[in-house]
Design a protein around this motif. Sequence first.
Motif, PDB file in Angstrom:
ATOM      1  N   TYR A 294       0.866  -1.193   0.000  1.00 22.18           N
ATOM      2  CA  TYR A 294       0.000   0.000   0.000  1.00 22.18           C
ATOM      3  C   TYR A 294       0.897   1.237   0.000  1.00 22.18           C
ATOM      4  O   TYR A 294       1.004   1.943   1.003  1.00 22.18           O
ATOM      5  CB  TYR A 294      -0.928  -0.014   1.210  1.00 22.18           C
ATOM      6  N   TYR A 295       1.507   1.513  -1.124  1.00 20.94           N
ATOM      7  CA  TYR A 295       2.615   2.464  -1.162  1.00 20.94           C
ATOM      8  C   TYR A 295       2.754   3.009  -2.576  1.00 20.94           C
ATOM      9  O   TYR A 295       2.528   2.299  -3.555  1.00 20.94           O
ATOM     10  CB  TYR A 295       3.888   1.710  -0.766  1.00 20.94           C
ATOM     11  N   GLY A 296       3.134   4.252  -2.674  1.00 22.64           N
ATOM     12  CA  GLY A 296       3.532   4.845  -3.935  1.00 22.64           C
ATOM     13  C   GLY A 296       4.643   5.841  -3.660  1.00 22.64           C
ATOM     14  O   GLY A 296       4.776   6.326  -2.540  1.00 22.64           O
ATOM     15  N   SER A 297       5.447   6.156  -4.655  1.00 19.72           N
ATOM     16  CA  SER A 297       6.589   7.048  -4.454  1.00 19.72           C
ATOM     17  C   SER A 297       6.608   8.137  -5.514  1.00 19.72           C
ATOM     18  O   SER A 297       5.828   8.124  -6.474  1.00 19.72           O
ATOM     19  CB  SER A 297       7.887   6.247  -4.519  1.00 19.72           C
ATOM     20  N   ASP A 298       7.545   9.063  -5.354  1.00 16.72           N
ATOM     21  CA  ASP A 298       7.742  10.058  -6.401  1.00 16.72           C
ATOM     22  C   ASP A 298       8.163   9.404  -7.714  1.00 16.72           C
ATOM     23  O   ASP A 298       7.831   9.893  -8.797  1.00 16.72           O
ATOM     24  CB  ASP A 298       8.811  11.065  -5.969  1.00 16.72           C
ATOM     25  N   ALA A 299       8.890   8.285  -7.633  1.00 20.76           N
ATOM     26  CA  ALA A 299       9.309   7.594  -8.855  1.00 20.76           C
ATOM     27  C   ALA A 299       8.119   6.986  -9.581  1.00 20.76           C
ATOM     28  O   ALA A 299       8.020   7.065 -10.817  1.00 20.76           O
ATOM     29  CB  ALA A 299      10.337   6.511  -8.524  1.00 20.76           C
ATOM     30  N   SER A 300       7.205   6.377  -8.840  1.00 23.32           N
ATOM     31  CA  SER A 300       6.020   5.814  -9.492  1.00 23.32           C
ATOM     32  C   SER A 300       5.108   6.927 -10.013  1.00 23.32           C
ATOM     33  O   SER A 300       4.462   6.765 -11.057  1.00 23.32           O
ATOM     34  CB  SER A 300       5.264   4.892  -8.530  1.00 23.32           C
ATOM     35  N   ALA A 301       5.084   8.069  -9.324  1.00 22.25           N
ATOM     36  CA  ALA A 301       4.314   9.216  -9.830  1.00 22.25           C
ATOM     37  C   ALA A 301       4.895   9.720 -11.144  1.00 22.25           C
ATOM     38  O   ALA A 301       4.152  10.111 -12.058  1.00 22.25           O
ATOM     39  CB  ALA A 301       4.295  10.334  -8.797  1.00 22.25           C
ATOM     40  N   ALA A 302       6.216   9.701 -11.256  1.00 25.03           N
ATOM     41  CA  ALA A 302       6.860  10.139 -12.497  1.00 25.03           C
ATOM     42  C   ALA A 302       6.530   9.202 -13.652  1.00 25.03           C
ATOM     43  O   ALA A 302       6.282   9.640 -14.775  1.00 25.03           O
ATOM     44  CB  ALA A 302       8.372  10.214 -12.285  1.00 25.03           C
ATOM     45  N   ILE A 303       6.505   7.898 -13.366  1.00 29.16           N
ATOM     46  CA  ILE A 303       6.141   6.927 -14.399  1.00 29.16           C
ATOM     47  C   ILE A 303       4.698   7.142 -14.835  1.00 29.16           C
ATOM     48  O   ILE A 303       4.386   7.140 -16.040  1.00 29.16           O
ATOM     49  CB  ILE A 303       6.346   5.491 -13.872  1.00 29.16           C
ATOM     50  N   ARG A 304       3.816   7.325 -13.887  1.00 33.56           N
ATOM     51  CA  ARG A 304       2.400   7.557 -14.223  1.00 33.56           C
ATOM     52  C   ARG A 304       2.219   8.823 -15.054  1.00 33.56           C
ATOM     53  O   ARG A 304       1.289   8.913 -15.861  1.00 33.56           O
ATOM     54  CB  ARG A 304       1.569   7.646 -12.937  1.00 33.56           C
ATOM     55  N   ALA A 305       3.083   9.804 -14.830  1.00 36.28           N
ATOM     56  CA  ALA A 305       2.980  11.063 -15.577  1.00 36.28           C
ATOM     57  C   ALA A 305       3.500  10.930 -17.007  1.00 36.28           C
ATOM     58  O   ALA A 305       3.390  11.871 -17.792  1.00 36.28           O
ATOM     59  CB  ALA A 305       3.754  12.157 -14.845  1.00 36.28           C
ATOM     60  N   GLY A 306       4.074   9.765 -17.346  1.00 35.90           N
ATOM     61  CA  GLY A 306       4.477   9.510 -18.722  1.00 35.90           C
ATOM     62  C   GLY A 306       5.941   9.703 -19.028  1.00 35.90           C
ATOM     63  O   GLY A 306       6.338   9.679 -20.200  1.00 35.90           O
ATOM     64  N   HIS A 307       6.782   9.877 -18.005  1.00 29.69           N
ATOM     65  CA  HIS A 307       8.206  10.085 -18.255  1.00 29.69           C
ATOM     66  C   HIS A 307       8.882   8.775 -18.660  1.00 29.69           C
ATOM     67  O   HIS A 307       8.640   7.721 -18.066  1.00 29.69           O
ATOM     68  CB  HIS A 307       8.883  10.672 -17.015  1.00 29.69           C
ATOM     69  N   ASP A 308       9.724   8.849 -19.655  1.00 30.91           N
ATOM     70  CA  ASP A 308      10.428   7.688 -20.185  1.00 30.91           C
ATOM     71  C   ASP A 308      11.742   7.536 -19.423  1.00 30.91           C
ATOM     72  O   ASP A 308      12.803   7.983 -19.870  1.00 30.91           O
ATOM     73  CB  ASP A 308      10.676   7.872 -21.676  1.00 30.91           C
ATOM     74  N   ILE A 309      11.674   6.912 -18.253  1.00 34.23           N
ATOM     75  CA  ILE A 309      12.817   6.823 -17.361  1.00 34.23           C
ATOM     76  C   ILE A 309      12.921   5.415 -16.783  1.00 34.23           C
ATOM     77  O   ILE A 309      11.957   4.649 -16.789  1.00 34.23           O
ATOM     78  CB  ILE A 309      12.704   7.827 -16.191  1.00 34.23           C
ATOM     79  N   ILE A 310      14.118   5.109 -16.292  1.00 33.78           N
ATOM     80  CA  ILE A 310      14.341   3.923 -15.471  1.00 33.78           C
ATOM     81  C   ILE A 310      14.107   4.351 -14.028  1.00 33.78           C
ATOM     82  O   ILE A 310      14.739   5.300 -13.554  1.00 33.78           O
ATOM     83  CB  ILE A 310      15.780   3.409 -15.676  1.00 33.78           C
TER      84      ILE A 310
END
Length: 349
Positions: A294-310
């Motif tokens: 039950y967790y989310g991070s700034d990294a998962s928020a960035a992925i959801r926003a569509g950024h093409d990152i590792i």
Amino acid sequence: MAYPNTEETICLLKKLVQIPSPSGNTNEVITFVEHFLNELNVKTKRNRKGGLIATLPGKDEQNHRMLTAHVDTLGAIVKEIKPSGRLKLDLIGGFKYNSIEGEYCEIETSSGQKFTGTILMHQTSVHVYKDADKTERNQDNMEVRIDEKVHNADDVCSLGIQIGDFVSFDPRVQKTPTGFIKSRHLDDKASVAILLQLIKQIISEKILLPYTTHFLISNNEEIGYGGNSNIPIETVEYLAVDMGAIGDGQATDEYTVSICTKDASGPYHYELRKRLVQLAKDHQIGYKLDIYPYYGSDASAAIRAGHDIIHGLVGPGIDSSHAFERTHQDSIANTAKLLYHYVQSEMIL
């Protein structure tokens, strides 16, 4: 090898948790971080959301890294001024009312005045309320008792308190002789302190990083969108530094660095995870792999926003997250060691 000083990190952590910064009201703590970095002559800028970005140039200016930790915390906002002169709250962030029962708090008005209080059940007195122990801890039953002579809503309004004022919780930070750090808001000010000490170490050792590296101190993570923007297009790897959650079925503990494999958003990048594990093994750093359901991070928020990152996620293990939190100096040290080697390692391009 000289790693970032753990005692200095803990001293910095104590300062950070004592600055109220519920999501939505973070200017004071961002200013503190800004001054810390400016004294190191580190280039910084604020984004429009109020977060802070520091950049260290590297050998490779075409491929960038970004690390993030969030300085915003759980808190509350005044929802209603009750006829009794007490305050009804609306929560900021994902936590339960029972975790703040009996907590000292501070109300900050829009003009900057600050008033202290205590968060209590309306039905607290066992000499009056027979079922005080059984009554549900919820928005209707919990309230703030203000430390002022107020008898009704008009008295409260005359102080300048109004709907929408922010309420922060007393961190009650302590460092024990056995190396434990107890405080509210270790999520995620422990990680912020670790990143700031890492930057200080890089500057003091005159380390030229292999890649230009950005450090985002985000200020809206607890409400889901702290690190989802202001990511330079050159960014290849994006590593969130946030707490590891401890509980039944979890591998995370208070003594190692936690490397997250999956959270509620899904798996983190497999190759980056394996590289973090290898770095830990190569440098004898205590680590645990774990899943946070039950967790989310700034990294998962960035992925959801569509950024093409590792994207990846690591951090110190924190017990009793979103309540009376605790970690140990060993976990802070192990997290700092892993990050020290990570920012100097090569990416798979």
